[in-house]
Design a protein around this motif. Structure first.
Motif, PDB file in Angstrom:
ATOM      1  N   TYR A  86       0.840  -1.216   0.000  1.00  0.00           N
ATOM      2  CA  TYR A  86       0.000   0.000   0.000  1.00  0.00           C
ATOM      3  C   TYR A  86       0.866   1.254   0.000  1.00  0.00           C
ATOM      4  O   TYR A  86       0.511   2.264  -0.615  1.00  0.00           O
ATOM      5  CB  TYR A  86      -0.924  -0.028   1.217  1.00  0.00           C
ATOM      6  CG  TYR A  86      -1.812  -1.252   1.237  1.00  0.00           C
ATOM      7  CD1 TYR A  86      -2.760  -1.467   0.240  1.00  0.00           C
ATOM      8  CD2 TYR A  86      -1.688  -2.206   2.245  1.00  0.00           C
ATOM      9  CE1 TYR A  86      -3.570  -2.603   0.246  1.00  0.00           C
ATOM     10  CE2 TYR A  86      -2.504  -3.349   2.262  1.00  0.00           C
ATOM     11  CZ  TYR A  86      -3.425  -3.536   1.249  1.00  0.00           C
ATOM     12  OH  TYR A  86      -4.219  -4.654   1.251  1.00  0.00           O
ATOM     13  N   ARG A  87       2.006   1.198   0.659  1.00  0.00           N
ATOM     14  CA  ARG A  87       2.927   2.333   0.614  1.00  0.00           C
ATOM     15  C   ARG A  87       3.557   2.444  -0.775  1.00  0.00           C
ATOM     16  O   ARG A  87       3.799   3.547  -1.264  1.00  0.00           O
ATOM     17  CB  ARG A  87       4.017   2.161   1.679  1.00  0.00           C
ATOM     18  CG  ARG A  87       5.008   3.326   1.747  1.00  0.00           C
ATOM     19  CD  ARG A  87       4.308   4.627   2.068  1.00  0.00           C
ATOM     20  NE  ARG A  87       5.229   5.757   1.974  1.00  0.00           N
ATOM     21  CZ  ARG A  87       4.947   6.898   1.381  1.00  0.00           C
ATOM     22  NH1 ARG A  87       3.747   7.064   0.808  1.00  0.00           N
ATOM     23  NH2 ARG A  87       5.828   7.879   1.339  1.00  0.00           N
ATOM     24  N   SER A  88       3.781   1.293  -1.427  1.00  0.00           N
ATOM     25  CA  SER A  88       4.314   1.307  -2.793  1.00  0.00           C
ATOM     26  C   SER A  88       3.335   1.992  -3.741  1.00  0.00           C
ATOM     27  O   SER A  88       3.748   2.737  -4.648  1.00  0.00           O
ATOM     28  CB  SER A  88       4.579  -0.130  -3.267  1.00  0.00           C
ATOM     29  OG  SER A  88       5.553  -0.757  -2.471  1.00  0.00           O
ATOM     30  N   MET A  89       2.031   1.762  -3.549  1.00  0.00           N
ATOM     31  CA  MET A  89       1.017   2.418  -4.371  1.00  0.00           C
ATOM     32  C   MET A  89       1.095   3.926  -4.221  1.00  0.00           C
ATOM     33  O   MET A  89       1.036   4.671  -5.212  1.00  0.00           O
ATOM     34  CB  MET A  89      -0.372   1.914  -3.971  1.00  0.00           C
ATOM     35  CG  MET A  89      -0.614   0.443  -4.288  1.00  0.00           C
ATOM     36  SD  MET A  89      -2.071  -0.228  -3.411  1.00  0.00           S
ATOM     37  CE  MET A  89      -3.350   0.873  -4.005  1.00  0.00           C
ATOM     38  N   GLU A  90       1.241   4.396  -2.997  1.00  0.00           N
ATOM     39  CA  GLU A  90       1.317   5.836  -2.745  1.00  0.00           C
ATOM     40  C   GLU A  90       2.569   6.444  -3.369  1.00  0.00           C
ATOM     41  O   GLU A  90       2.519   7.541  -3.949  1.00  0.00           O
ATOM     42  CB  GLU A  90       1.297   6.094  -1.242  1.00  0.00           C
ATOM     43  CG  GLU A  90       0.005   5.664  -0.552  1.00  0.00           C
ATOM     44  CD  GLU A  90       0.098   5.773   0.960  1.00  0.00           C
ATOM     45  OE1 GLU A  90       1.188   6.164   1.456  1.00  0.00           O
ATOM     46  OE2 GLU A  90      -0.887   5.464   1.644  1.00  0.00           O
ATOM     47  N   MET A  91       3.690   5.732  -3.241  1.00  0.00           N
ATOM     48  CA  MET A  91       4.942   6.253  -3.792  1.00  0.00           C
ATOM     49  C   MET A  91       4.899   6.287  -5.309  1.00  0.00           C
ATOM     50  O   MET A  91       5.415   7.224  -5.946  1.00  0.00           O
ATOM     51  CB  MET A  91       6.115   5.393  -3.307  1.00  0.00           C
ATOM     52  CG  MET A  91       6.328   5.460  -1.798  1.00  0.00           C
ATOM     53  SD  MET A  91       7.617   4.349  -1.181  1.00  0.00           S
ATOM     54  CE  MET A  91       9.077   5.167  -1.808  1.00  0.00           C
ATOM     55  N   ALA A  92       4.281   5.271  -5.921  1.00  0.00           N
ATOM     56  CA  ALA A  92       4.139   5.258  -7.382  1.00  0.00           C
ATOM     57  C   ALA A  92       3.255   6.413  -7.843  1.00  0.00           C
ATOM     58  O   ALA A  92       3.569   7.111  -8.827  1.00  0.00           O
ATOM     59  CB  ALA A  92       3.549   3.927  -7.836  1.00  0.00           C
ATOM     60  N   GLN A  93       2.147   6.630  -7.148  1.00  0.00           N
ATOM     61  CA  GLN A  93       1.247   7.739  -7.505  1.00  0.00           C
ATOM     62  C   GLN A  93       1.954   9.076  -7.402  1.00  0.00           C
ATOM     63  O   GLN A  93       1.828   9.926  -8.295  1.00  0.00           O
ATOM     64  CB  GLN A  93       0.021   7.709  -6.600  1.00  0.00           C
ATOM     65  CG  GLN A  93      -0.981   8.821  -6.909  1.00  0.00           C
ATOM     66  CD  GLN A  93      -2.195   8.783  -5.990  1.00  0.00           C
ATOM     67  OE1 GLN A  93      -2.173   8.114  -4.961  1.00  0.00           O
ATOM     68  NE2 GLN A  93      -3.253   9.479  -6.364  1.00  0.00           N
TER      69      GLN A  93
END
Length: 411
Positions: A86-93
């Protein structure tokens, strides 16, 4: 036509930027304990995702989204371990927004990354391809080396410790329960996947055999001892012998030194009694010098006596009772030491040694008892040796002080 030609370089450019960004991010912030979820793992997932996407004949936009998701799917590890997806999703966004990437495509990439979480379901083709790429290790030749890296990482980060057998069982259960979602992944990995399952079964059997062998060795007779126990006893016996030899040498040194001092002092005393001798004349004129000489003589005598007691052979013994039933396992009896077994009859001694050679516990008991009594002798030796050195040191100090006082008195 110009629009299509300008779009392709733009797509290649965003992928290059993503690679550079993730590489720099991992090198700077990824914890060193993450030996499995490293940049190497991410690069392997990107490679497999691209291969699976091309095999599935994805369009350019979807293939780009899949590869971008592969680059970012583990970036969350730089900040959190559990739930990093979920943190990876935020960083990608955040990064893709800064690059001016379309919002609708960012949402697609986030959904693809979300599917890599263990509690999320892979529903779309892109999600299934991403999960297959992320789990592609189980269908590759480097599965076993990667598994050991994952084991080390879990032990460090999660505190999960596995025995070799437990880990082999865990990996086999994982392979048997796992499956690939897409036809492209099944075609690409099926042969190696089956071979990995077969090798994992063999590894588990081999590990179980080793464990069983170790258990048999630990419960077997002392005729086949564990190497560690042999080494321990050998080292302890060697150390005790060295310490005993050292104590005897130090005691002999004190005996020799004090014997010389006593000979000199007695010679001086004899000279004092002979009034015609030069030394006798000196003592007659300065009788107070007899005080330091007397102190030195007494302390030298005390020191040499304790040193002799230290070097004197000492044999530990016990009071043997005929009614004692078990000779070999009796904790008070040491059949390996002559001071004990010499008090037994030949029949009792032979019977006890036979028991020792037959039973592991009996030999352990006697060896431990032998070491205990050796330590008991050493304790007495070093106690007497310390007393001898202390008396000698105090005697020298008192002699020097009394001699100084005598000189002042004479003055």
């Amino acid at each position: 036509m110009e629009t299509i030609e300008t779009m392709k370089p733009a797509k290649a450019e965003i992928l290059k930027k993503a690679k550079s960004y993730v590489t720099a991010l991992f090198e700077e912030k990824l914890p060193r304990q993450l030996v499995y979820h490293s940049l190497k793992h991410t690069a392997a997932v990107v490679k497999e995702a691209k291969a699976l996407g091309e095999a599935s004949q994805l369009g350019d936009a979807d293939l780009e989204a899949l590869v971008l998701a592969a680059w970012f799917h583990d970036t969350g590890y730089t900040e959190v371990y559990d739930g990093h997806e979920y943190r990876s999703m935020e960083m990608a966004q955040q990064w893709l927004t800064e690059q001016g990437y379309p919002a609708d495509r960012i949402a697609v990439i986030k959904d693809v990354i979300r599917a890599t979480h263990r509690d999320e379901a892979a529903e779309t083709e892109l999600q299934e391809l991403m999960v297959d790429a992320d789990m592609s290790s189980m269908g590759r030749e480097d599965f076993f080396s990667n598994a050991e890296l994952l084991r080390a990482e879990w032990e460090t980060m999660l505190g999960k410790c596995y025995s070799n057998t437990e880990w082999a069982e865990t990996q086999l259960n994982f392979l048997l329960a796992a499956k690939f979602h897409t036809d492209a992944a099944k075609d690409r990995y099926k042969d190696q996947f089956k071979d990995n399952i077969k090798q994992q079964r063999k590894l588990l059997k081999k590990t179980e055999k080793k464990v069983k062998k170790k258990e048999e060795e630990s419960t077997g007779t002392f005729a086949e001892p564990k190497r560690g126990i042999e080494t321990m006893f050998r080292t302890m016996y060697s150390n005790h012998m060295k310490l005993s030899d050292m104590a005897d040498k130090k005691a002999n040194m004190m005996i020799s030194l004090n014997a010389v001092l006593m000979s000199v002092i007695i010679t001086y005393a004899g000279a004092k009694m002979g009034k015609t001798a030069a030394l006798g004349s000196l003592f007659a004129k300065n009788p107070i010098l007899g005080v330091p000489m007397g102190i030195l003589l007494v302390t030298a005598l005390g020191s040499v006596v304790t040193a002799i007691l230290c070097a004197q052979p000492d044999v530990t013994s016990f009071k043997w009772l005929k009614r004692s039933p078990q000779i070999a396992t009796n904790r008070r009896v040491n059949l390996l030491f002559f001071g004990n077994f010499s008090k037994l009859s030949l029949d009792d001694f032979q019977h006890g040694m036979t028991e020792i050679m037959r039973e592991k516990d009996a030999l352990y008991t006697n060896m431990v008892t032998d070491i205990y009594y050796l330590g008991d002798v050493l304790t007495r030796k070093y106690r007497l040796l310390r007393i001898s050195y202390t008396i000698f040191m105090v005697g020298l100090i008192l002699t020097a002080l009394s001699f100084g006082i005598a000189m002042l008195y004479k003055a």
